[in-house]
Structure formats: structure tokens, C-alpha cells
Design a protein around this motif. Structure first.
Motif, PDB file in Angstrom:
ATOM      1  N   ASP A 130       2.252  -1.753   6.239  1.00  0.00           N
ATOM      2  CA  ASP A 130       2.469  -1.397   7.555  1.00  0.00           C
ATOM      3  C   ASP A 130       1.091  -1.534   7.917  1.00  0.00           C
ATOM      4  O   ASP A 130       1.488  -2.502   8.900  1.00  0.00           O
TER       5      ASP A 130
ATOM      6  N   LEU B  15       3.527  -4.557  -5.064  1.00  0.00           N
ATOM      7  CA  LEU B  15       4.123  -3.270  -3.797  1.00  0.00           C
ATOM      8  C   LEU B  15       3.803  -3.642  -2.458  1.00  0.00           C
ATOM      9  O   LEU B  15       4.741  -3.455  -1.886  1.00  0.00           O
ATOM     10  N   ARG B  16       2.921  -3.912  -2.532  1.00  0.00           N
ATOM     11  CA  ARG B  16       2.288  -4.435  -1.345  1.00  0.00           C
ATOM     12  C   ARG B  16       2.778  -5.523  -0.333  1.00  0.00           C
ATOM     13  O   ARG B  16       3.013  -5.597   0.952  1.00  0.00           O
TER      14      ARG B  16
ATOM     15  N   HIS C  52       6.480  -5.161  -0.011  1.00  0.00           N
ATOM     16  CA  HIS C  52       7.209  -4.235   1.322  1.00  0.00           C
ATOM     17  C   HIS C  52       6.465  -4.987   2.541  1.00  0.00           C
ATOM     18  O   HIS C  52       7.682  -4.781   3.615  1.00  0.00           O
ATOM     19  N   TYR C  53       5.239  -6.342   2.509  1.00  0.00           N
ATOM     20  CA  TYR C  53       4.882  -6.654   3.551  1.00  0.00           C
ATOM     21  C   TYR C  53       6.439  -7.520   3.601  1.00  0.00           C
ATOM     22  O   TYR C  53       6.895  -7.670   5.094  1.00  0.00           O
TER      23      TYR C  53
ATOM     24  N   LYS D 295       2.652   6.066  -4.540  1.00  0.00           N
ATOM     25  CA  LYS D 295       4.163   4.942  -4.300  1.00  0.00           C
ATOM     26  C   LYS D 295       4.573   4.606  -2.543  1.00  0.00           C
ATOM     27  O   LYS D 295       4.766   3.901  -1.986  1.00  0.00           O
ATOM     28  N   GLN D 296       3.706   5.597  -1.844  1.00  0.00           N
ATOM     29  CA  GLN D 296       3.470   5.634  -0.190  1.00  0.00           C
ATOM     30  C   GLN D 296       2.304   4.985   0.024  1.00  0.00           C
ATOM     31  O   GLN D 296       2.696   4.376   1.435  1.00  0.00           O
TER      32      GLN D 296
ATOM     33  N   GLU E 126       3.538   1.203   1.033  1.00  0.00           N
ATOM     34  CA  GLU E 126       4.092   0.428   1.406  1.00  0.00           C
ATOM     35  C   GLU E 126       2.960   1.061   2.919  1.00  0.00           C
ATOM     36  O   GLU E 126       3.084   0.179   4.420  1.00  0.00           O
TER      37      GLU E 126
ATOM     38  N   GLU F 261       9.465  -7.347   3.295  1.00  0.00           N
ATOM     39  CA  GLU F 261      10.212  -6.431   3.405  1.00  0.00           C
ATOM     40  C   GLU F 261      10.308  -5.911   5.286  1.00  0.00           C
ATOM     41  O   GLU F 261      11.253  -5.968   5.982  1.00  0.00           O
TER      42      GLU F 261
END
Length: 482
Positions: free
Chosen positions: A397, A11-12, A15-16, A389-390, A393, A18
């Protein structure tokens, strides 16, 4: 730990990607694999094959240790990705080779690899002259027409007549391509079974071994010719006479010395200059070497003036001290905010997990009824799911901001003196810079528009870091239009 799970790393990374505006097409799993090398794993091989075929153009991973287990393997990966024009992104070490800071990392890794190769090469090279003077084999295959018989360097009875015929045909036809064609028509082939070419013919004719002089230690490990003072010349059985060798090589030299019509010189901005009126490329032609000219409407501009305009505008789009200072201050604040939020979310998630464990213990010892357990459990489980989930993300960031922050420092350090150094920068380096930052140069009647795609400024960082072209509208110098 939750933060070290494969799902968290995935997920990390997603998100990067994205945040960078990239598409994630594949996910490679290397968890639970041990050993000193990951290069041989099937997943690694799939990834490398996808890089070769262009199925993917970059690889995001959480930290270098996940990709390579030792320095040697890291250098090999860096070479592989560089050779295939692909990017490496390590989130933990803030390395993104699609960014300036990452390209600096590539350069450093390449320098380390080059140093290692040169150290090995130096040790090997030091032993070559000694072995050559003793007449020992130095590796590689013997020249065409010769072979090794144990420690003896002797003539190859099958190839030697073909090599002699090569000289005779060249004296007759005086053309290397003709010699190659004649040998091929007679059914002869190189040692590898391939047809002879003019390049092969020239190389074999120029080699003095055919007249009885075997050269050793005359090339380095990169096949570059060393100074003649380092050569070691050894006797060898001759296939032709010295007179025939000299005559053939004199002919080759005469042909090389004949004046040839040179190619059109490469101009710094060639390929990027367009006519405003016709929207067609403008070229520097032989009859007007000093002008970029549109063949359709005859629109022109002096090449020297256009290059001076380009040089003058380097200052206006390179990041200034004030720009970077303001951006760094802003980014510092954003990183601090994100990191504080990340710590807060992580702390809350840990507390909720402890609460869940306590509730489970109370239920298992019948200190809590089934109804009370459900009432307590589900709200905490729902909130914990939201936090988990957060977390990736937020981590993505922070990764994104840190990597972009490092990139801005590298850009500034390399760009600050570019304007001053420009006149002395080698042409090849200038051309590389032009190809990197230039989209289009439009020549109008009274002005020049430079469309440049440069490193993100403050605004583009805020909207996700995507590079945006910068259009610079300038007035030409006096006398640039004729």
C-alpha cells in the motif's frame, strides 16, 4: 530478517500488482546469487525470453539492486525493456514505468545510455580520419567487387565483372528492378548469397569506388552520411570508366526528380474521429482536404476547427494546481497513516518473536510445563502469523501511494505548460500525445464528444489507480459545420 525474506518480497510485489489491477503470471527467484552480473543467470534469461514473447509485460522487484548489480547492466536492462515495450517496477525506489514518473526514469536512463554510447563513439570517431588518411582499414567489409589483401585494397576478380555488368545492364534497361532481375536470372548473387534487389543495385551504382574513388569517414556510427567536407577520398583500382559512372548516376537522378503523386498528409486526429449517426470513422479525403467527412451520411467538420476544439479542451482535463495540491495533501496523509501502521505492526511482530524466544528458552530449561507452553505459545504464534501476513500488504500500500504521488508531480510539471506550448509542439510529438490520451472523438450534429483516457484523478486514485476515460462534451465553434 523477516522483512528481507524472498517470501516477503514476493507478497509485497503481488499485493502491489493487485493494487494496480495486474495479473501475476510468473515469479523469478534470484536469491542467494552473487556476482557482478545477473544477466547470465538462467532465471534472468527465462524472464527476458518471456518479455520477448509477450508472456509477461512488466517486472516488479523490491529494489534496483535486486535486478542489476552495476550501472552498465541497469542501462542494458532499461534498453531491453524499452525495446520490448515492457515496464519495470522498483518498489524501493518508487519507479513504475507504467506511470508518468517511471517513464521519466526511462527517459533519464536512456539519456545516460545514449551519453555513454556517444562518448565511446566520439573516441572512435576521432581516430577514424587519421587512419583513413593513412589508407588503413577502418573495419567492415570492402565494397562489392573489392577485397583486402593484407594491407592492400585490390579488385576481387570474381565480383568485379558482375559489378561492371551491373552498370552495362542499367544503361541498357534504365530500370534498377530489371537489372536486379537480369543478374538473378544469370545466377549471380550478392556476397551474402541473397538475390539482388533494386535497392542494392542503386546503392552499388551510386558508389564512386567503381570508377576509382574510395570514400572513407563518410558515415558516422549510425550509418548517417557526414558532410562532404569531412569525407576522405582515396584512390582505388577502377572497374568502370568515369564516363559510364556519370551516365548511370545522371539517369538515377533524372528518375528521382520526376514528380510523384504525394501520399495523403497525416492529420493530427486521424483515426480517432467517428460519426455519431453511423458510428463509422471519418476521414480527410483528397477532394476535401480541410474536412473530416463521413462517407455514409456526409457528416462533416472542418479539420482546423476540430483541432482547435481539441487544443481548447486540453486545459479542462489536465490536472490543475488546485487538483494536484488537494490530491497531494490527501495522499500525504494516507501515506503517513499507512507508514505509522506499518511501523506499529512491525514493532508488534518483533515483540511477539522475542516472546516466543523467551517461551522456548523457558521450556527448554524446564521452567515451563508442556501444558503451560502450549497455552502460551499458540495464541502468540497465531497473532504473529496474522501480522506477518499483514506486513507485505501494508508495504505494498505504501509503495503504491508513493509511486502514484511521484507520478502526479511529473504529470503536473509536464502538463502545466502543454496548453501554452501546443501551437509550437512538433507534429510528431502532438500525434504521440493524441495517441496516448485519446480514445474516441464523436462528431454529432451540434456537438463534439471527446473521450479521453488520462492520468488518474483523485477518484481513480482512491479506487485503485485504474485509468478511467473522461468524456468531455463540447459545443463546436461557429462555422465548423458546412
Amino acid at each position: 530478517m523477516q522483512g528481507d525474506s524472498p517470501e516477503h518480497h514476493e507478497l509485497r510485489g503481488r499485493h502491489y500488482a493487485e493494487a494496480k489491477g495486474w495479473e501475476v503470471v510468473k515469479f523469478y527467484r534470484l536469491e542467494a546469487m552473487s556476482g557482478k552480473s545477473v544477466m547470465g543467470y538462467s532465471e534472468t534469461q527465462k524472464m527476458m525470453q518471456d518479455i520477448k514473447t509477450g508472456a509477461i509485460t512488466g517486472l516488479i522487484f523490491s529494489k534496483l539492486a535486486r535486478l542489476a548489480r552495476n550501472t552498465k547492466e541497469l542501462l542494458e536492462f532499461a534498453d531491453f525493456f524499452r525495446d520490448n515495450d515492457a515496464d519495470l517496477i522498483s518498489l524501493e525506489e518508487a519507479i513504475d514505468t507504467s506511470s508518468p514518473a517511471g517513464r521519466l526514469f526511462y527517459t533519464m536512463i536512456g539519456a545516460m545510455a545514449q551519453w555513454e554510447r556517444e562518448e565511446i563513439s566520439a573516441r572512435i570517431s576521432a581516430s577514424v580520419p587519421i587512419r583513413a588518411k593513412l589508407g588503413k582499414r577502418l573495419g567492415g567489409v570492402p565494397a562489392y567487387g573489392y577485397q583486402w589483401d593484407g594491407t592492400q585494397f585490390i579488385i576481387d576478380e570474381k565480383e568485379a565483372p558482375v559489378r561492371k555488368l551491373m552498370y552495362e545492364l542499367y544503361l541498357k534497361y534504365k530500370r534498377k528492378k530489371t537489372v536486379a532481375r537480369e543478374l538473378n536470372n544469370l545466377g549471380y548473387r550478392t556476397r551474402n548469397g541473397l538475390p539482388f534487389t533494386d535497392t542494392t543495385i542503386e546503392r552499388l551504382i551510386k558508389d564512386p569506388i567503381a570508377m576509382g574513388i574510395r570514400r572513407a569517414n563518410w558515415k558516422d556510427t549510425k550509418s548517417k552520411i557526414k558532410p562532404e567536407s569531412e569525407w576522405i577520398l582515396l584512390p582505388a583500382p577502377a572497374i568502370i570508366s568515369e564516363e559510364m559512372y556519370n551516365e548511370c548516376n545522371s539517369l538515377i537522378q533524372v528518375q528521382k526528380d520526376k514528380p510523384r503523386r504525394g501520399k495523403q498528409p497525416m492529420h493530427l486526429l486521424a483515426g480517432y474521429v467517428f460519426c455519431e449517426f453511423c458510428d463509422k470513422k471519418m476521414y480527410v479525403f483528397h477532394e476535401h482536404l480541410s474536412n473530416y467527412k463521413c462517407q455514409t451520411c456526409k457528416n462533416r467538420i472542418l479539420a482546423s476547427d476540430l483541432e482547435e476544439i481539441y487544443h481548447g479542451r486540453l486545459k479542462s482535463f489536465l490536472l490543475t494546481d488546485a487538483d494536484v495540491s488537494a490530491y497531494n495533501k490527501q495522499t500525504d496523509e494516507r501515506i503517513k497513516e499507512k507508514e505509522e501502521l506499518l511501523v506499529a505492526v512491525t514493532t508488534e511482530a518483533d515483540q511477539l518473536r522475542k516472546k516466543l524466544n523467551t517461551i522456548f528458552d523457558m521450556r527448554s530449561t524446564n521452567e515451563m510445563t508442556k501444558e503451560r507452553f502450549a497455552e502460551q505459545y499458540w495464541p502468540i504464534e497465531e497473532r504473529l502469523g496474522q501480522l506477518e501476513k499483514q506486513l507485505p500488504e501494508l508495504q505494498a500500500d505504501v509503495d503504491f501511494l508513493k509511486i502514484q504521488y511521484a507520478s502526479s508531480d511529473v504529470v503536473l510539471q509536464n502538463a502545466k505548460d502543454l496548453y501554452e506550448r501546443w501551437p509550437t509542439v512538433p507534429f510528431e510529438e502532438k500525434r504521440s500525445i493524441v495517441e496516448t490520451i485519446t480514445k474516441k472523438i464523436i462528431i454529432g450534429k451540434e456537438d463534439v464528444d471527446l473521450t479521453l483516457a488520462y492520468w488518474p484523478n483523485n477518484q481513480s486514485f482512491q479506487n485503485g489507480g485504474n485509468k478511467q476515460p473522461t468524456v468531455i462534451h463540447v459545443q463546436p465553434f461557429q462555422g465548423c459545420r458546412i
